[in-house]
Design a protein around this motif. Structure first.
Motif, PDB file in Angstrom:
ATOM      1  N   TRP A  47      13.270  31.781 -28.014  1.00 17.15           N
ATOM      2  CA  TRP A  47      11.856  31.634 -27.695  1.00 17.15           C
ATOM      3  C   TRP A  47      11.319  30.305 -28.227  1.00 17.15           C
ATOM      4  O   TRP A  47      10.628  29.588 -27.514  1.00 17.15           O
ATOM      5  CB  TRP A  47      11.047  32.803 -28.248  1.00 17.15           C
ATOM      6  N   ARG A  61       2.555  32.629 -29.411  1.00 17.68           N
ATOM      7  CA  ARG A  61       3.539  33.699 -29.594  1.00 17.68           C
ATOM      8  C   ARG A  61       4.000  34.257 -28.247  1.00 17.68           C
ATOM      9  O   ARG A  61       3.273  34.183 -27.261  1.00 17.68           O
ATOM     10  CB  ARG A  61       2.923  34.837 -30.409  1.00 17.68           C
ATOM     11  N   TYR A  63       4.113  37.243 -27.447  1.00 17.85           N
ATOM     12  CA  TYR A  63       3.167  38.306 -27.106  1.00 17.85           C
ATOM     13  C   TYR A  63       1.946  37.746 -26.368  1.00 17.85           C
ATOM     14  O   TYR A  63       1.316  38.449 -25.584  1.00 17.85           O
ATOM     15  CB  TYR A  63       2.741  39.029 -28.381  1.00 17.85           C
ATOM     16  N   ASP A  64       1.609  36.494 -26.605  1.00 12.60           N
ATOM     17  CA  ASP A  64       0.467  35.876 -25.921  1.00 12.60           C
ATOM     18  C   ASP A  64       0.673  35.841 -24.413  1.00 12.60           C
ATOM     19  O   ASP A  64      -0.305  35.818 -23.654  1.00 12.60           O
ATOM     20  CB  ASP A  64       0.219  34.460 -26.446  1.00 12.60           C
ATOM     21  N   ARG A  66       1.685  38.230 -22.606  1.00 12.52           N
ATOM     22  CA  ARG A  66       1.158  39.512 -22.121  1.00 12.52           C
ATOM     23  C   ARG A  66      -0.335  39.375 -21.817  1.00 12.52           C
ATOM     24  O   ARG A  66      -0.805  39.769 -20.752  1.00 12.52           O
ATOM     25  CB  ARG A  66       1.422  40.592 -23.159  1.00 12.52           C
ATOM     26  N   HIS A  67      -1.060  38.798 -22.758  1.00 14.48           N
ATOM     27  CA  HIS A  67      -2.501  38.620 -22.566  1.00 14.48           C
ATOM     28  C   HIS A  67      -2.785  37.656 -21.416  1.00 14.48           C
ATOM     29  O   HIS A  67      -3.695  37.883 -20.613  1.00 14.48           O
ATOM     30  CB  HIS A  67      -3.149  38.111 -23.855  1.00 14.48           C
TER      31      HIS A  67
END
Length: 88
Positions: A47, A61, A63-64, A66-67
């Protein structure tokens, strides 16, 4: 950029095979060089390398994404219910 071509090919496979979703099976978007899912122990390195290659900031990140995906789908017309289902 082979990565973009691979992602597009995978997206086409998913969109043409909706049974993957309706059957409850899981399809993997990010895979290693041999087509297997990334191992948890090596995903962070991969990553960071990919993030640097495309010029994302260090504090961005995984996970960002996803947003970002939910925001883009809402902006393109997805309903609140669609977004909630997608978010899980």
């Amino acid at each position: 950029m082979a990565e973009v071509g691979s992602a597009r090919k995978h997206a086409r496979n998913i969109s043409t095979n909706s049974a993957v979703f309706s059957s409850g099976s899981v399809s993997t978007l990010f895979v290693g060089e041999r087509g297997a899912p990334f191992r948890r122990s090596s995903f962070g390195r991969k990553w960071r390398k990919a993030r640097a290659k495309v010029g994302l900031p260090e504090d961005f990140r995984f996970y960002d994404l996803r947003h970002t995906g939910h925001t883009l789908s809402t902006q393109s017309g997805a309903t609140l219910k669609d977004t909630m289902v997608r978010a899980g």
